[in-house]
Enzyme design. Structure first.
Site, short mmCIF file in Angstrom:
data_model
loop_
_atom_site.label_atom_id
_atom_site.label_comp_id
_atom_site.label_asym_id
_atom_site.label_seq_id
_atom_site.Cartn_x
_atom_site.Cartn_y
_atom_site.Cartn_z
CG ASP A 67 -0.27 -0.36 2.52
OD1 ASP A 67 0.98 -0.41 2.56
OD2 ASP A 67 -0.97 -0.60 3.51
CG ASN A 137 -8.63 -0.93 11.99
OD1 ASN A 137 -7.69 -1.61 11.57
ND2 ASN A 137 -9.05 0.14 11.35
CG HIS A 139 -5.71 -1.79 8.86
ND1 HIS A 139 -5.87 -0.44 9.02
CD2 HIS A 139 -4.40 -2.03 9.10
CE1 HIS A 139 -4.71 0.11 9.32
NE2 HIS A 139 -3.81 -0.83 9.38
CD GLU A 144 -8.55 1.50 7.65
OE1 GLU A 144 -8.41 0.58 8.45
OE2 GLU A 144 -7.98 2.61 7.77
C1 GLP Z 1 -0.27 0.58 8.46
C2 GLP Z 1 -0.03 -0.31 7.26
C3 GLP Z 1 -0.27 -1.77 7.62
C4 GLP Z 1 0.45 -2.12 8.90
C5 GLP Z 1 -0.04 -1.25 10.02
C6 GLP Z 1 0.56 -1.59 11.37
O1 GLP Z 1 -1.61 0.77 8.69
N1 GLP Z 1 -0.86 0.02 6.17
O2 GLP Z 1 0.17 -2.59 6.54
O3 GLP Z 1 0.22 -3.47 9.20
O4 GLP Z 1 0.31 0.07 9.66
O5 GLP Z 1 1.62 -0.76 11.68
P1 GLP Z 1 2.55 -0.92 12.95
O6 GLP Z 1 3.46 -2.07 12.66
O7 GLP Z 1 3.30 0.38 13.02
O8 GLP Z 1 1.68 -1.15 14.11
#
Ligand code: GLP
Length: 264
Positions: A67, A137, A139, A144
């Site tokens: 993404d 959440n 995702h 989402e």
């Molecule tokens: C963002 C990314 C996700 C990732 C999430 C968790 O939302 N789009 O792919 O899994 O962050 O991030 P963190 O590892 O900082 O908790």
């Protein structure tokens, strides 16, 4: 589904890097799906170390990131392009022409652009190994809650929770992005192997719902229950709300005994 419980996050980063490295040794031209977020920083650190000690060669590896924020150029310090180059690509020999990250700077023709990203994945033979983090959440990527479980790469509006989690990364006068381009859940489920990492108690509810809850678009990661080859790598706090931890430990012991290839 294999659930691997580790004492702390460092063991997770190390094991994830080892699994990726051994997949590359088995198939040097691996198509690797990559993720961003703080959980991934330690994984990339280990992979860079393995590369510098000549234990892993990325020269033939093809990468596809999950993404990117819409509206951020590749040079923006909060863009996933910047994250990937700073934390991983510039320290390795991944060839620039083999790197694919959704372009957050496009304006218009989004459907066409997203279809071309899907086409590039297909042209590369599909994703062999997809690395995933998870949002609070539930995702995966930026799918989402309520995302279709059959969704493909597309534009996605970020949830209030994600906007809140992201706000701290942007300056007080800077507007944080409200949309992203993300691989869909259907896209992710087509990867041959999936490795999801979660650390810390802020992820415990999402992890428990994903592994032990019903498959539901309310928790995108629960769709991984439909995939035949998923491994969850969790530290103690992230696993704290799972009710069947002793069962997962026994499954892991039997896996090591009967099908050790699954873990090497
Ligand atoms: C963002 C990314 C996700 C990732 C999430 C968790 O939302 N789009 O792919 O899994 O962050 O991030 P963190 O590892 O900082 O908790």
């Amino acid at each position: 589904m294999l659930v691997i419980l580790k004492r702390d996050s460092h063991e997770i980063y190390e094991q994830a890097a080892q699994l990726i490295a051994s997949a590359i040794k088995k198939k040097p031209a691996l198509t690797l799906g990559l993720a961003t977020g703080s959980t991934m920083v330690g994984v990339y650190e280990h992979l860079v170390r393995l590369h510098k000690t000549s234990s892993v060669d990325f020269s033939q590896v093809v990468t596809f990131n999950l993404d990117e924020y819409l509206g951020l150029s590749a040079s923006h310090p909060q863009s996933f392009h910047y994250f990937m180059h700073e934390n991983f690509f510039r320290h390795t020999n991944v060839q620039p022409e083999n790197i694919h990250i959704p372009d957050g700077s496009i304006r218009g023709n989004y459907d066409q652009y997203c279809a071309s990203y899907e086409q590039a994945i297909r042209a590369a033979g599909g994703i062999d190994l997809q690395l995933l983090g998870i949002g609070r959440n539930g995702h995966i990527g930026f799918n989402e809650p309520t995302s279709s479980l059959a969704s493909r790469t597309r534009l996605k509006v970020l949830s209030r929770e994600t906007l809140h989690d992201n706000a701290k990364f942007f300056g007080p006068r800077e507007e944080s992005p409200v949309c992203a381009i993300t691989m869909g859940i259907g896209t992710i489920l087509e990867a041959r192997t999936i490795l999801l990492l979660a650390t810390g108690d802020s992820k415990a509810t999402a992890v428990a719902k994903s592994i032990e809850g019903p498959v539901s678009s309310a928790v995108s990661a629960s769709a991984l229950q439909l995939h035949p080859d998923v491994t969850f790598l969790l530290d103690e706090p992230a696993a704290s709300q799972l009710t069947q931890r002793d069962y997962y430990q026994r499954v892991l012991q039997m896996t090591v005994l009967l099908t050790p290839d699954r873990l090497s």
